[in-house]
Motif scaffolding. Structure first.
Motif: not given
Length: 114
Positions: A33-34, A69-71, A83-84, A90-92
């Motif tokens: 998980d995260l 973020c990548y994984w 994830i953000g 932010s999602k950006q």
């Protein structure tokens, strides 16, 4: 849905899609998980796991955040908003970090699992 291409191309694309789904399901069954991904990223970069959710531009933390973020996006297929929220970005920023994380993983030669 239709996939354009010759028979071998279509079979290869479908097999790759099935492998991705199987890998994602396997990772979820293994408890990824995260939080676990963030700890693994910090371990790979030698960063403090407690700092990954804090704002700042420390290079180690920044690289661990990018790797997380990548994984999370590529391996688990988690949405950028989730994830953000976890990383307090932010999602950006997540989108930019996914690309950075790919570079970090390649440069450091690290993978989520063997």
């Amino acid at each position: 849905e239709r996939i354009l291409g010759d028979n071998s191309f279509v079979i290869r694309v479908l097999n790759e899609a099935e492998e991705k789904l199987n890998r994602k399901d396997k990772l979820i069954q293994e408890g990824w998980d995260l939080t676990k991904i963030a700890h693994k990223a910090c371990e790979a970069i030698n960063a403090d796991p407690e700092s990954i959710q804090q704002r700042g531009k420390n290079n180690n933390i920044s690289e661990a955040r990018a790797l997380t973020c990548y994984w999370a996006a590529r391996e688990l297929g988690l949405p950028g908003t989730q994830i953000g929220r976890f990383l307090n970005i932010s999602k950006q920023a997540v989108a930019k970090n996914i690309e950075r994380g790919k570079g970090v993983a390649e440069r450091k030669g690290v993978k989520l699992t063997s």
